[in-house]
Design a protein around this motif. Structure first.
Motif, mmCIF file in Angstrom:
data_model
loop_
_atom_site.group_PDB
_atom_site.id
_atom_site.type_symbol
_atom_site.label_atom_id
_atom_site.label_comp_id
_atom_site.label_asym_id
_atom_site.label_seq_id
_atom_site.Cartn_x
_atom_site.Cartn_y
_atom_site.Cartn_z
ATOM 1 N N ASP A 1 53.600 54.207 41.022
ATOM 2 C CA ASP A 1 53.519 55.416 40.185
ATOM 3 C C ASP A 1 52.499 56.410 40.733
ATOM 4 N N CYS A 2 51.461 55.885 41.398
ATOM 5 C CA CYS A 2 50.407 56.763 41.935
ATOM 6 C C CYS A 2 50.824 57.407 43.263
ATOM 7 N N GLY A 3 51.954 57.008 43.751
ATOM 8 C CA GLY A 3 52.436 57.598 44.993
ATOM 9 C C GLY A 3 51.918 56.931 46.246
ATOM 10 N N VAL A 4 51.387 55.718 46.117
ATOM 11 C CA VAL A 4 50.958 54.982 47.313
ATOM 12 C C VAL A 4 52.198 54.751 48.177
ATOM 13 N N PRO A 5 52.109 55.006 49.484
ATOM 14 C CA PRO A 5 53.304 54.881 50.334
ATOM 15 C C PRO A 5 54.035 53.551 50.118
ATOM 16 N N ARG A 6 55.340 53.647 50.051
ATOM 17 C CA ARG A 6 56.192 52.489 49.776
ATOM 18 C C ARG A 6 55.889 51.314 50.720
ATOM 19 N N GLN A 7 55.679 51.661 51.986
ATOM 20 C CA GLN A 7 55.434 50.608 52.982
ATOM 21 C C GLN A 7 54.151 49.828 52.663
ATOM 22 N N VAL A 8 53.120 50.547 52.204
ATOM 23 C CA VAL A 8 51.843 49.903 51.860
ATOM 24 C C VAL A 8 52.030 48.974 50.657
ATOM 25 N N VAL A 9 52.757 49.482 49.643
ATOM 26 C CA VAL A 9 52.983 48.682 48.429
ATOM 27 C C VAL A 9 53.765 47.409 48.777
ATOM 28 N N GLU A 10 54.808 47.598 49.572
ATOM 29 C CA GLU A 10 55.643 46.436 49.943
ATOM 30 C C GLU A 10 54.848 45.411 50.741
ATOM 31 N N GLU A 11 54.068 45.934 51.698
ATOM 32 C CA GLU A 11 53.259 45.064 52.546
ATOM 33 C C GLU A 11 52.246 44.289 51.698
ATOM 34 N N TYR A 12 51.588 45.035 50.807
ATOM 35 C CA TYR A 12 50.586 44.388 49.967
ATOM 36 C C TYR A 12 51.233 43.320 49.077
ATOM 37 N N SER A 13 52.378 43.698 48.481
ATOM 38 C CA SER A 13 53.064 42.763 47.577
ATOM 39 C C SER A 13 53.440 41.476 48.294
ATOM 40 N N LEU A 14 54.047 41.664 49.456
ATOM 41 C CA LEU A 14 54.578 40.512 50.197
ATOM 42 C C LEU A 14 53.478 39.613 50.755
ATOM 43 N N VAL A 15 52.477 40.228 51.348
ATOM 44 C CA VAL A 15 51.456 39.453 52.062
ATOM 45 C C VAL A 15 50.338 38.967 51.135
ATOM 46 N N PHE A 16 49.953 39.796 50.168
ATOM 47 C CA PHE A 16 48.777 39.456 49.346
ATOM 48 C C PHE A 16 49.106 39.068 47.903
ATOM 49 N N TRP A 17 49.940 39.906 47.259
ATOM 50 C CA TRP A 17 50.170 39.658 45.832
ATOM 51 C C TRP A 17 51.015 38.405 45.580
ATOM 52 N N GLN A 18 52.156 38.294 46.273
ATOM 53 C CA GLN A 18 53.071 37.180 45.990
ATOM 54 C C GLN A 18 52.439 35.795 46.144
ATOM 55 N N PRO A 19 51.712 35.523 47.235
ATOM 56 C CA PRO A 19 51.096 34.183 47.329
ATOM 57 C C PRO A 19 50.115 33.897 46.191
ATOM 58 N N LYS A 20 49.389 34.958 45.787
ATOM 59 C CA LYS A 20 48.425 34.742 44.697
ATOM 60 C C LYS A 20 49.128 34.569 43.359
ATOM 61 N N ASP A 21 50.189 35.350 43.172
ATOM 62 C CA ASP A 21 50.980 35.230 41.948
ATOM 63 C C ASP A 21 51.532 33.800 41.851
ATOM 64 N N HIS A 22 51.976 33.286 42.987
ATOM 65 C CA HIS A 22 52.507 31.920 43.046
ATOM 66 C C HIS A 22 51.403 30.900 42.726
ATOM 67 N N SER A 23 50.205 31.128 43.274
ATOM 68 C CA SER A 23 49.071 30.207 43.014
ATOM 69 C C SER A 23 48.708 30.205 41.528
ATOM 70 N N ILE A 24 48.676 31.403 40.948
ATOM 71 C CA ILE A 24 48.324 31.494 39.514
ATOM 72 C C ILE A 24 49.381 30.759 38.688
ATOM 73 N N MET A 25 50.654 30.948 39.086
ATOM 74 C CA MET A 25 51.759 30.287 38.382
ATOM 75 C C MET A 25 51.618 28.752 38.489
ATOM 76 N N THR A 26 51.288 28.275 39.679
ATOM 77 C CA THR A 26 51.110 26.826 39.891
ATOM 78 C C THR A 26 49.976 26.297 39.013
ATOM 79 N N LEU A 27 48.891 27.068 38.974
ATOM 80 C CA LEU A 27 47.735 26.670 38.167
ATOM 81 C C LEU A 27 48.108 26.585 36.690
ATOM 82 N N ILE A 28 48.824 27.588 36.212
ATOM 83 C CA ILE A 28 49.260 27.599 34.799
ATOM 84 C C ILE A 28 50.133 26.368 34.515
#
Lengths: 94, 152
Positions: free
Chosen positions: B41-68
């Protein structure tokens, strides 16, 4: 220029959120550990307390540690780098 | 009984703490996901958002899910089970007045009268008991000899 500012606000927001998450997890981990100590001090059967500490707590602690380390070593530097790029672009426009 | 209460309260506190931790992790997981959407929504370039999601967010989201999941499926049931065991032991350790009366009655039902071999008075002993002296004579002989007079 406004567009750059909005991008920066978004990136600052994410960085602040991650810093709070990391600090929150550290606090949780300490509280978690002190609850385990309380359980042992309360005289809960040693095999029960040890099993919980060695298996459950260690597994949970490892995951929490991984998340904290990942935030500090991967996320924040990456976001800081993106912030730097946008701040430089903003300077050029000014 | 006091020990059981202390153990029980420590286990209950730990379980409550773990339940709160799970709720906080769920809330953090939602907020984290929302922050990624806000980047778009803030207009961060799509490539940056995708890269961040794939490399950083998803593994952590998965870890949090495993912990829960671990907390939900392993920690809480384990602690609840221990709480149940200790609660049960605690209840068993409490002798209510009624239970005490019943226990005395049960013992009385299994008593018979015997005649003391020393003073000839009658006294009560459990069925099948090898005791041959009444408590008074037993005490006296024990004090005199320093040995158990019922042991022949």
């Amino acid at each position: 220029m406004q567009d750059y500012q909005r991008i920066l606000d978004g990136l600052y927001g994410l960085r602040n959120f991650l810093q709070q998450l990391q600090e929150g997890l550290e606090t949780q981990l300490n509280a978690y550990r002190s609850h385990i100590t309380n359980m042992i001090d309360a005289g809960v059967a040693i095999q029960v307390a040890e099993k919980y500490e060695e298996v459950n707590f260690r597994n949970n602690e490892n995951i929490i540690r991984q998340i904290i380390n990942s935030i500090l070593e991967d996320d924040i530097p990456y976001i800081n780098n993106q912030i730097q790029i946008i701040e430089n672009a903003l300077k050029d426009v000014k | 009984m006091q020990d059981y209460n202390v153990q029980l309260s420590a286990l209950q506190l730990l379980k409550r703490y773990i339940e709160d931790l799970k709720k906080q992790l769920e809330s953090s997981q939602r907020s984290y996901g929302n922050k990624i959407l806000e980047l778009n929504d803030c207009g961060v370039p799509r490539q940056v958002v995708e890269e961040y999601s794939l490399v950083f967010w998803q593994p952590k989201d998965h870890s949090i899910m495993t912990l829960i999941q671990q907390i939900e499926e392993l920690d809480i049931p384990y602690l609840q089970n221990q709480i149940n065991i200790i609660s049960h032991a605690d209840n068993n350790s409490k002798y209510t007045k009624e239970e005490f009366k019943r226990a005395i009655q049960r013992i009385k039902n299994e008593m018979i009268m015997k005649r003391c071999q020393c003073c000839d008075n009658t006294f009560e002993v459990p069925v099948g008991s090898k005791i041959v002296l009444c408590p008074k004579c037993f005490k006296k002989l024990f004090q005199d000899t320093g040995r158990d007079p019922n042991c022949r």
